[in-house]
Design a protein around this motif. Structure first.
Motif, PDB file in Angstrom:
ATOM      1  N   ARG A 274       2.228   8.018  -2.855  1.00  0.00           N
ATOM      2  CA  ARG A 274       1.558   7.548  -1.636  1.00  0.00           C
ATOM      3  C   ARG A 274       0.274   6.800  -2.000  1.00  0.00           C
ATOM      4  N   ARG A 275      -0.468   7.341  -2.959  1.00  0.00           N
ATOM      5  CA  ARG A 275      -1.705   6.674  -3.379  1.00  0.00           C
ATOM      6  C   ARG A 275      -1.415   5.308  -3.992  1.00  0.00           C
TER       7      ARG A 275
ATOM      8  N   GLY B 118       1.253   3.427  -3.328  1.00  0.00           N
ATOM      9  CA  GLY B 118       2.101   2.587  -2.489  1.00  0.00           C
ATOM     10  C   GLY B 118       3.517   2.468  -3.016  1.00  0.00           C
ATOM     11  N   ARG B 119       3.996   3.536  -3.631  1.00  0.00           N
ATOM     12  CA  ARG B 119       5.335   3.535  -4.205  1.00  0.00           C
ATOM     13  C   ARG B 119       6.234   4.521  -3.466  1.00  0.00           C
TER      14      ARG B 119
ATOM     15  N   GLU C 143       0.788   6.428 -10.852  1.00  0.00           N
ATOM     16  CA  GLU C 143      -0.058   5.407 -10.223  1.00  0.00           C
ATOM     17  C   GLU C 143      -0.055   4.099 -11.013  1.00  0.00           C
TER      18      GLU C 143
END
Length: 241
Positions: free
Chosen positions: A20-21, A23-24, A223
């Motif tokens: 989520r952090r 954007g995946r 990330e």
């Protein structure tokens, strides 16, 4: 079994949060359960709980588990797990590994490529391999130096039974996981540069996968683009011998 199930759920939540952090999508991340520190019984329990990818770094330690799980799969008790060889592989051990481990994550020299290719050709299979790169430059780590990568990939073209699918690295252990970010970012940039070269040469031989991130730093690796993470103690635990 319940404790193992709780570990798996906690790791899944942490993966979701990291995705989520970044954007995946969580579906982009595949987990390899590293079973080197646990028994055959715990390994079997992990497979029954849905961990489909198992990683070991020595055939002599993996053999008992591989044989036990193979028997269970033959009897229809479990789905056959996919094995990943994640440790440094001696050239003379390739014959033990190829054909049992679907993926090899530690291809780092031509002599090893030749041994893998020879065994794979005899078995009539193609082995998906990750090229190991020593991004951190630590003497204790195996792998190519980053500036050797492009030439090495070109030389791999002579081995028809090997399919390079991605890059692998190990970051130094850091008390603060954030300190590992430059290592993971550098591996992603190497992959992208490799693919840019392939596209410029009108080659279809691009690599998509990044095998990076372990128990201490997998969230940072996600990330930075990891597609495979190798998790041992945080996921499976560690048993006393």
């Amino acid at each position: 079994m319940s404790h193992l199930s709780e570990r798996i759920k906690e790791v899944e939540l942490r993966i979701e949060q990291a995705c989520r952090r970044a954007g995946r999508s969580k579906e982009e991340i595949k987990v390899i359960a590293v079973t080197k520190y646990v028994s055959t019984e715990t390994t079997l329990a992990a497979v029954k709980l849905g961990l489909a990818h198992l990683g070991e770094n020595r055939w002599q330690n993996a053999r008992g588990k591989w044989e036990a799980l193979d028997r269970e799969a033959e009897q229809g008790i479990i789905y056959r797990p996919t094995w990943h060889y994640i440790g440094s592989l001696q050239t003379n051990k390739a014959k033990d590994v190829v054909g049992k481990f679907t993926y090899i994550h530690s291809l780092d020299r031509l002599s090893l490529a030749q041994a893998i290719d020879k065994q794979a050709a005899q078995l009539g299979i193609i082995v998906p391999c990750f090229i190991q790169v020593n991004v951190s430059g630590e003497d204790s780590k195996h792998g190519l130096e980053p500036d050797q990568l492009f030439t090495f990939v070109e030389e791999l073209a002579q081995f028809s039974s090997i399919k390079p699918i991605g890059l692998m690295t190990m970051a130094p252990y850091e008390a603060e996981a954030e300190e590992t970010r430059p290592v993971f970012r550098a591996l992603r940039e190497l992959r992208d540069a490799l693919n840019e070269r392939a596209q410029a040469a009108n080659s279809i031989n691009t690599v998509t996968e990044l095998s990076m991130g372990m128990s201490n730093d997998f969230e940072v690796a996600i990330e930075e683009g990891a597609t495979w993470i190798r998790l041992g103690t945080v996921l499976i635990g560690k048993e006393e011998e």
